[in-house]
Design a protein around this motif. Sequence first.
Motif, PDB file in Angstrom:
ATOM      1  N   GLU A  87       0.833  -1.215   0.000  1.00 41.22           N
ATOM      2  CA  GLU A  87       0.000   0.000   0.000  1.00 41.22           C
ATOM      3  C   GLU A  87       0.866   1.263   0.000  1.00 41.22           C
ATOM      4  N   GLU A  88       1.905   1.246   0.808  1.00 41.60           N
ATOM      5  CA  GLU A  88       2.789   2.421   0.916  1.00 41.60           C
ATOM      6  C   GLU A  88       3.474   2.700  -0.415  1.00 41.60           C
ATOM      7  N   ASN A 134       0.833   4.125  -2.845  1.00 41.57           N
ATOM      8  CA  ASN A 134       0.435   5.494  -2.486  1.00 41.57           C
ATOM      9  C   ASN A 134       1.569   6.492  -2.674  1.00 41.57           C
ATOM     10  N   ARG A 158       1.063   9.837  -4.850  1.00 40.91           N
ATOM     11  CA  ARG A 158       1.410  11.187  -4.364  1.00 40.91           C
ATOM     12  C   ARG A 158       2.452  11.861  -5.236  1.00 40.91           C
ATOM     13  N   LEU A 183      -6.018   7.899  -3.789  1.00 45.90           N
ATOM     14  CA  LEU A 183      -5.700   7.133  -2.586  1.00 45.90           C
ATOM     15  C   LEU A 183      -5.933   5.660  -2.900  1.00 45.90           C
ATOM     16  N   LYS A 239      -6.329   1.674  -1.048  1.00 48.83           N
ATOM     17  CA  LYS A 239      -6.435   0.878   0.179  1.00 48.83           C
ATOM     18  C   LYS A 239      -6.810  -0.562  -0.160  1.00 48.83           C
ATOM     19  N   THR A 277     -10.042   2.824  -4.472  1.00 50.82           N
ATOM     20  CA  THR A 277      -9.315   4.053  -4.774  1.00 50.82           C
ATOM     21  C   THR A 277     -10.208   5.271  -4.544  1.00 50.82           C
TER      22      THR A 277
END
Length: 457
Positions: free
Chosen positions: A187-188, A191, A195, A261, A263, A281
């Motif tokens: 996930e990191e 994301n 970003r 986003l 998840k 998302t």
Amino acid sequence: DARKAWSGSGDTADEKLWFEILEDNAPTEFLGYDKDEAQGTVLAIVKEADKVDSAAKGDTVSIIVNQTPFYAESGGQVGDTGTMISEDGAHLTITDTKKKVGKLWAHIATVDEGTIKVGDAVTLTINTYRRARIKSNHSVTHLLHEALRQVLGDHVAQKGSYQDDERTRFDVSHHKGIDDNDIIAIEEMVNNEIRANTDVNTRVLSYDDAVETGARALFGEKYGDEVRVVTMGRPEEGQTKPFSVELCGGTHVKRTGDIGLFKIIAQGAVSSGVRRVEGLTGESALAYFKEQESRLNDAADILKTPPAQLVDRVKTLSDEKKHLEQEIAKLRKQLATGGGGQSGGPDVKDIAGIKFSGQVLDGIPAKDLKSMADEIKKSLGSGVVALVGTNEGKASIVVAVTEDLTGKMNAVDLVKIGAEKLGGKGGGGRPDMAQAGGTDITAANDAVKAIEESLAS
């Protein structure tokens, strides 16, 4: 040749019809990479597996237009929905778009007003809000695919995918469950790329040139001579190749930041060696977090504690519950066996000269009954004990017979009589102690009574 290749492959009558339409018309031109709305001409209308010249209000039909902004379901991405309006005022709602014989876009539509005819000029408009959400879910699968590969290993390969406006579903080759730490790392990574908000670039190349660029071909996809290569994300340190390079005919966001986003909400096994990852998302992911926060706050309110202290409070309550359950079990045992300071001990009857203690005990688990029957048996000196425990919708029965009486009666025989009343069969044990179970807790008293009557006879 193409028609021959399709014959015998499923709905042959349906395929024959679409090949006939394709013979009379050019393949549909897809304009949806750049346009949300376009003009077109109706080439064919299909109603209930037959070609028709027109369709009126209330009809559900499949419509072929020479060019369209509507994406037809393929590569895991669902078909677009929207509207079709003719110059003559016919108004249609398009509920899905399917690809027929690989070259025709069939708009599944219901006629809301007027009559639509072959040859009509129409305006086609997709549901842009829904398409934006689909694009977000489709684009994130490219980032997810690479993140899974980097975190779990090079053996990871796509085995199937599905994206609609609600979520993305992604199947990959992996031999075991993905642990929580790996989920967090994946996930990191995704994301971080979102970003970074880098451009999503698409190029049309020959298949061979595309593979030379390092683009990943996806499982189960058929590729033509020319392919679309989609690149997104930042190159890793010391490299020039972007984070993700894949062959893909789907529609995508313009920049990774448009995804908003990401998840992961679920992961599990689909088949041997294949795991399914489901994710959300943008707005859907945000709604998920809001729902989780709401549940957390509701739980905190019920337990009258701040959300930050909820875990400690739940642990304390769990420990207290275990302690109270042990105390209750102990008190029930004392009550049933005549302990706890009460006088007279358990109720004892004289049945044909035999002491008999029969009780129904609510909330007593099956595992506790034998030790309780043993204690009562000791207090009787000589006699028969029958205990029926009811717990969590199930009944258990134990019958104990003192050694001096086992020559006259058998605990196994007696327990079977009681179990039959409880809707159970059989029972096992020794002549002095036997146990059985049943499903009818409402017959607990009847089971004790049946044993009592057996002793009387």
